[in-house]
Every structure is written in C-alpha cells, then in structure tokens.
Design a protein around this motif. Sequence first.
Motif, mmCIF file in Angstrom:
data_model
loop_
_atom_site.group_PDB
_atom_site.id
_atom_site.type_symbol
_atom_site.label_atom_id
_atom_site.label_comp_id
_atom_site.label_asym_id
_atom_site.label_seq_id
_atom_site.Cartn_x
_atom_site.Cartn_y
_atom_site.Cartn_z
ATOM 1 N N LEU A 14 -9.728 9.480 13.132
ATOM 2 C CA LEU A 14 -9.715 8.848 11.918
ATOM 3 C C LEU A 14 -8.725 7.887 11.667
ATOM 4 C CD1 LEU A 14 -10.982 10.233 9.340
ATOM 5 C CD2 LEU A 14 -10.957 11.526 11.272
ATOM 6 N N ALA A 18 -10.257 4.084 10.755
ATOM 7 C CA ALA A 18 -9.167 3.493 9.571
ATOM 8 C C ALA A 18 -8.729 1.890 10.001
ATOM 9 C CB ALA A 18 -7.924 4.251 9.321
ATOM 10 N N LEU A 86 -9.756 6.809 4.687
ATOM 11 C CA LEU A 86 -9.534 7.066 6.192
ATOM 12 C C LEU A 86 -8.216 7.055 6.777
ATOM 13 C CD1 LEU A 86 -12.466 4.776 7.557
ATOM 14 C CD2 LEU A 86 -12.234 7.199 7.573
#
Length: 179
Positions: A14, A18, A86
């Motif tokens: 993640l 992101a 995110l």
Amino acid sequence: MSIRTIAFSRLAILGGLALWMSIAVLNNLLDPGTNRFHVGNTLSMHLLRDDPVLGLGLRWRAWSVDWSTTVLYAVAIFQIVISLLLWRAAFAYARAWQRDDRTLLDAARNRAVAALVFFLLLWFGFTCGGLWFGYWMKQGAIQSVHMTLILIGLASLILVHMEPEPSTAAERPAQATHN
C-alpha cells in the motif's frame, strides 16, 4: 504467520502504491502539457484521422481537444483522493505492525480494500474510456500501462483481502471432537 509480518507486507504494497500515485499526481500537476497532449490525442482521436482504415466507424465519438484540460484535472482530483486513501491504509497497516494488534490489522484491511477498489476504478475507467475512443489502435503503450495497473491493483486487492492463517493456538478456533 504473525500479525507483524502480515501488516508489514501489506504496508509495503500500500505504501508503494501510495507513493506511485502521489508521484503520478505530482507529474499531472507539474507537467500538465504532456498529459493534456496524451489525453487530447485520445479524446479527439487525432491519431486515427490520418489513417484511411483504422477507426473509421468510431470517429464520430471524438471530442474536442478543448476537453483535455478539464478531463486531466478531473483525473488529477480523483488521483489525489486515491492517493490519500492509499496513504491512509498504509499508515493503518503501520499502526497494526507497530502495535502487533489483530483489530488494527482488520481495520487496516478495510481501509486498504476501499483504497484499492478506487484505484481499480480509476484504471478501469481509463481502459473503458480509451476503448471508447479507440486508443488501443495507436496508443498501445498507454493502454499497456493501464492494463498493468489493473493487474497490480487486482493482485494487491487479493493479497490484502486474504485472511491469514492463525499462527498460535490461542488464535485458532476450537475444534469440536467427534465421538
């Protein structure tokens, strides 16, 4: 598998997505001309106009290149939202990793699923929109990036959504004995 191992592996995924999305947003905002050019080519179907065969039956779908700025900034806003989602999920996994807490891990997974669904919606939107404007005929490299991001999003969603096996006897459900 321990909660920390699970949380850290998902934090890496993640966090990476992101960061990637944040850079994409930054690129869209700092170099809008390049992206307006590509969006304009897709919307106007300009690359198909000079071809005597490709896209003849689709050209009525073309939009004015003037829409490219509006579309680009709408996409940038959606990318900012996705980037924030995110990051929020990544920080939730960091918290679960730091505290070694199953409840926090579950909450992080819920945030990650939401963020990844929006991530997928963005790239499905690009591929469906691109298909509508026939971008696959002359902009294959761009379509390949969008398809790759769909696959990355799907793989991430599957990994995040998987329920980890309990690692200790205390986490395992009690099994009924059969007589």
